[in-house]
Design a protein around this motif. Structure first.
Motif, PDB file in Angstrom:
ATOM      1  N   THR A 190      -8.967   8.223  -3.717  1.00  0.00           N
ATOM      2  CA  THR A 190      -9.408   8.636  -2.390  1.00  0.00           C
ATOM      3  C   THR A 190      -9.114   7.511  -1.421  1.00  0.00           C
ATOM      4  OG1 THR A 190     -11.196   9.960  -3.358  1.00  0.00           O
ATOM      5  CG2 THR A 190     -11.357   9.429  -1.005  1.00  0.00           C
ATOM      6  N   TYR A 191      -8.310   7.787  -0.404  1.00  0.00           N
ATOM      7  CA  TYR A 191      -7.836   6.732   0.496  1.00  0.00           C
ATOM      8  C   TYR A 191      -8.947   6.213   1.396  1.00  0.00           C
ATOM      9  CZ  TYR A 191      -5.266   4.413   4.253  1.00  0.00           C
ATOM     10  OH  TYR A 191      -4.813   3.498   5.157  1.00  0.00           O
ATOM     11  N   THR A 192      -9.015   4.888   1.540  1.00  0.00           N
ATOM     12  CA  THR A 192      -9.875   4.253   2.532  1.00  0.00           C
ATOM     13  C   THR A 192      -8.987   3.430   3.451  1.00  0.00           C
ATOM     14  OG1 THR A 192     -11.637   2.642   2.928  1.00  0.00           O
ATOM     15  CG2 THR A 192     -10.332   2.338   0.935  1.00  0.00           C
ATOM     16  N   SER A 193      -9.243   3.491   4.732  1.00  0.00           N
ATOM     17  CA  SER A 193      -8.362   2.844   5.702  1.00  0.00           C
ATOM     18  C   SER A 193      -8.735   1.403   5.977  1.00  0.00           C
ATOM     19  CB  SER A 193      -8.381   3.614   7.027  1.00  0.00           C
ATOM     20  OG  SER A 193      -9.689   3.619   7.569  1.00  0.00           O
ATOM     21  N   CYS A 249     -10.312   2.483  -3.686  1.00  0.00           N
ATOM     22  CA  CYS A 249      -9.754   3.848  -3.588  1.00  0.00           C
ATOM     23  C   CYS A 249      -9.799   4.585  -4.929  1.00  0.00           C
ATOM     24  CB  CYS A 249      -8.306   3.778  -3.106  1.00  0.00           C
ATOM     25  SG  CYS A 249      -8.106   3.198  -1.410  1.00  0.00           S
ATOM     26  N   ARG A 260       0.498   4.666   7.708  1.00  0.00           N
ATOM     27  CA  ARG A 260      -0.783   5.066   7.135  1.00  0.00           C
ATOM     28  C   ARG A 260      -0.637   6.337   6.288  1.00  0.00           C
ATOM     29  NH1 ARG A 260      -1.365   0.887   7.678  1.00  0.00           N
ATOM     30  NH2 ARG A 260      -2.532  -0.382   9.151  1.00  0.00           N
ATOM     31  N   GLN A 261       0.245   7.218   6.720  1.00  0.00           N
ATOM     32  CA  GLN A 261       0.467   8.447   5.950  1.00  0.00           C
ATOM     33  C   GLN A 261       1.076   8.121   4.585  1.00  0.00           C
ATOM     34  OE1 GLN A 261       2.833  11.377   7.958  1.00  0.00           O
ATOM     35  NE2 GLN A 261       2.491  12.943   6.409  1.00  0.00           N
ATOM     36  N   HIS A 266       0.561   5.353   2.967  1.00  0.00           N
ATOM     37  CA  HIS A 266      -0.540   4.784   2.183  1.00  0.00           C
ATOM     38  C   HIS A 266      -1.393   5.905   1.583  1.00  0.00           C
ATOM     39  CE1 HIS A 266      -0.487   0.908   4.876  1.00  0.00           C
ATOM     40  NE2 HIS A 266       0.596   1.044   4.138  1.00  0.00           N
ATOM     41  N   THR A 267      -1.704   6.869   2.409  1.00  0.00           N
ATOM     42  CA  THR A 267      -2.559   7.980   1.967  1.00  0.00           C
ATOM     43  C   THR A 267      -1.885   8.777   0.856  1.00  0.00           C
ATOM     44  OG1 THR A 267      -3.486   8.151   4.212  1.00  0.00           O
ATOM     45  CG2 THR A 267      -3.809  10.032   2.739  1.00  0.00           C
ATOM     46  N   GLN A 268      -0.607   9.063   1.025  1.00  0.00           N
ATOM     47  CA  GLN A 268       0.121   9.853   0.024  1.00  0.00           C
ATOM     48  C   GLN A 268       0.183   9.136  -1.323  1.00  0.00           C
ATOM     49  OE1 GLN A 268       3.839  10.483   2.064  1.00  0.00           O
ATOM     50  NE2 GLN A 268       3.132  12.369   3.064  1.00  0.00           N
ATOM     51  N   GLN A 313      -3.316   9.300  -2.979  1.00  0.00           N
ATOM     52  CA  GLN A 313      -3.581  10.660  -3.451  1.00  0.00           C
ATOM     53  C   GLN A 313      -2.745  10.994  -4.681  1.00  0.00           C
ATOM     54  OE1 GLN A 313      -2.846  13.002   0.085  1.00  0.00           O
ATOM     55  NE2 GLN A 313      -4.943  12.737   0.854  1.00  0.00           N
ATOM     56  N   LYS A 351       0.807  -1.226   0.000  1.00  0.00           N
ATOM     57  CA  LYS A 351       0.000   0.000   0.000  1.00  0.00           C
ATOM     58  C   LYS A 351       0.836   1.270   0.000  1.00  0.00           C
ATOM     59  CE  LYS A 351      -4.131  -1.884   2.292  1.00  0.00           C
ATOM     60  NZ  LYS A 351      -4.979  -1.830   3.514  1.00  0.00           N
TER      61      LYS A 351
END
Length: 567
Positions: free
Chosen positions: A439-442, A40, A426-427, A429-431, A434, A11
């Protein structure tokens, strides 16, 4: 490495080689990652090196996806021609992630060709034009097929692999084999360390231990597999029931799916026919490779009812195989997910978990053929050997050396991520999501084709095992509830003990399954005090094989817990 840690690494958007022994859950992790990306809104190209592997994951061959086709070299003219095709350009530009399954069967020069095409189309000098590339497979499986006289290169020997610098995620959990002796044999083959005792062990496998189930005959050559199945079917009385494949969508894609599907376009069955399931259907109670015999045909719709090796009766409903691109089904075929199972080639068995197999390795001619065949079965009870050559268990020494390196690199990657804060991971993964425009889903979002997405709460695989143990459940009950092998549950318990998450009281619950536990434990403890606890086999042999490996594993955990020794 656990499946959850491998998913964490995927991820982040890093290039990854997802590997592990047969039954370690590579396809499961891959499907979880694909579902996450699609949830996502990230475009993922799902491909495989062969048509059979592509049908298993709902994708297409890498040759078709990239436009390479049957080429085995890429001239300037070829590159210009491929990169001038609008359809190829569109799909390569759209993809943010490229998955290539069964990478062991893809020649290194093809990997380099893919890299060149992606870089030209995406107008980027980054590896694969800046896409995240996910190689999936096990190099101990069958190697690439090359034309006579051509030199074969493994994928990891390509220039593109070096440029991509994939992180190694080597899965270590086991979900297929439940037999410690079989696992030990397979691990010895992977180390090119087979001894006389291993050949003796195989020679002793002269019968299938399941009533009413004949093992599928696995042949190294494609000679007469269809003839054997047809002859066996003709020996049975009665008229055959015929099931004909149907399809919809792109005609060429339909043809490709039909050619690669393990179920034939025209399936003929009779009562008492030996069959094999060709698709996973966990709800119905079968997986790709489940063996059985046809009991009857349903009175209402004529569909076959089979009896499995465990004695379960299952009605086999019509199933579908699809080719998906950009989350859209471009072609689909439907058929009864069965094939006659008196005979099958080793090549077509790759990726299956067989209940029973009759294996002839007398004519094994390619590195890895023996390993692939033997690793199909779950236990020695389901194995019958009918032929063995002196070289049948050979694997390529080059792979053995590289595998050692893969394991080391995987441990290094795991160590790095273990030291990171969960929030930082997690950051990342989000980056990545994006950066891909998604759109990130956790949450983990398993994909159910045709039914949308079903969200499930993410939970550590070890925590789930621990929770069930805390409820007083036995190893067998935990394995059944979690749909994993008992050996996997034991591995979880050992890991939990290493992490100081198990108490003596929790382990003591498991001793209730054994009579005379106290006396038996005293004997096992004495042996461990004398020879140590590093490996199970020496303990097993020192006790004259009086106790099974499950008892020894439990005794070892209790001994280490009380003595303070490391497991």
């Amino acid at each position: 490495m656990t499946q959850d840690r491998a998913l964490d690494i995927l991820k982040t958007g890093a290039n990854v080689f997802l590997t592990g022994e047969p039954g370690s859950g590579k396809t499961h992790v891959l499907n979880r990652y694909i579902s996450f990306l699609e949830a996502c809104g990230v475009k993922v190209a799902v491909t495989a090196s062969t048509g059979i592997a592509a049908t298993h994951i709902g994708g297409m061959t890498i040759h078709a996806w990239s436009g390479i086709g049957a080429r085995d070299q890429l001239s300037a003219y070829d590159l210009e021609s491929i990169t001038g095709k609008e359809k190829i350009v569109r799909r390569v530009k759209k993809a943010q992630v490229l998955v290539i399954d069964e990478i062991s069967m893809l020649d290194g020069k093809i990997v380099d060709m893919l890299n060149s095409i992606a870089q030209r189309i995406r107008q980027s000098t980054e590896p694969f034009g800046g896409m995240q590339v996910v190689f999936v497979g096990d190099f101990f499986q069958l190697p690439p097929v090359t034309r006579q006289g051509d030199m074969m290169r493994y994928a990891f020997e390509s220039r593109a692999w070096d440029e991509a610098r994939p992180l190694i995620c080597y899965l270590t959990e086991q979900y297929r084999q439940e037999d410690e002796m079989l696992l030990g044999l397979l691990q010895s083959i992977r180390q090119n360390d087979t001894q006389e005792e291993h050949f003796t062990l195989l020679q002793e496998q002269t019968e299938i231990s399941y009533d009413g189930i004949e093992g599928a005959k696995l042949y190294t050559h494609n000679a007469d597999v269809d003839v054997v199945n047809a002859a066996k079917l003709n020996e049975l009385p009665g008229k055959a029931r015929v099931f004909v494949m149907s399809g919809k969508g792109n005609k060429l894609a339909q043809q490709g799916l039909a050619k690669s599907c393990l179920s034939p376009e025209r399936l003929e069955l009779k009562e008492e026919a030996m069959v094999m399931c060709t698709k996973n259907n966990f709800e119905a109670g079968y997986v790709n490779g489940t063996m059985g015999r046809v009991l009857c045909f349903d009175a209402d719709d004529g569909l076959p009812v089979i009896q499995t090796a465990e004695g379960r009766e299952i009605k086999i409903e019509i199933a579908s195989w699809s080719m998906v691109e950009d989350s859209k089904v471009i072609a689909e075929i439907t058929q009864v997910p069965l094939r006659l199972a008196w005979a099958i080639t080793v090549h077509k068995s790759q990726g299956m978990s067989l209940d029973a197999a009759e294996i002839d390795l007398s004519r094994a001619f390619v590195f890895g053929q023996g390993y692939v065949a033997l690793s199909r079965v779950r236990t020695l009870a389901g194995l019958k050997m009918v032929g063995m050559s002196p070289t049948a268990l050979r694997v390529d020494p080059k792979i053995v050396m590289r595998d050692t390196r893969f394991r080391q690199e995987s441990e290094e990657a795991e160590d790095v991520f273990a030291q990171m804060e969960e929030e930082d991971i997690r950051q990342m993964h989000t980056q990545f999501i994006q950066a891909c425009g998604g759109t990130y889903t956790s949450e983990d979002v398993p994909l159910t084709p045709g039914k949308g997405y079903t969200r499930v709460r993410k939970e550590s695989t070890y925590a789930r095992t621990k929770a069930l143990l805390a409820q007083g459940k036995s190893v067998a009950q935990i394995a059944k509830e979690r749909s994993v092998a008992q050996s996997t549950v034991w591995s979880h318990l050992e890991k939990l003990l290493q992490n100081r998450e198990l108490s003596a009281d929790m382990l003591q619950v498991l001793t209730a399954a054994y009579k005379n536990w106290e006396a038996d434990y005293t004997q096992m403890k004495a042996v461990m005090e004398e020879i140590g606890t590093e490996k199970l086999k020496p303990i097993f042999e020192a006790l004259d094989e009086r106790y099974d490996y499950a008892q020894i594993r439990l005794a070892r955990m209790l001994y280490c817990l009380h003595s303070g020794e490391k497991l």
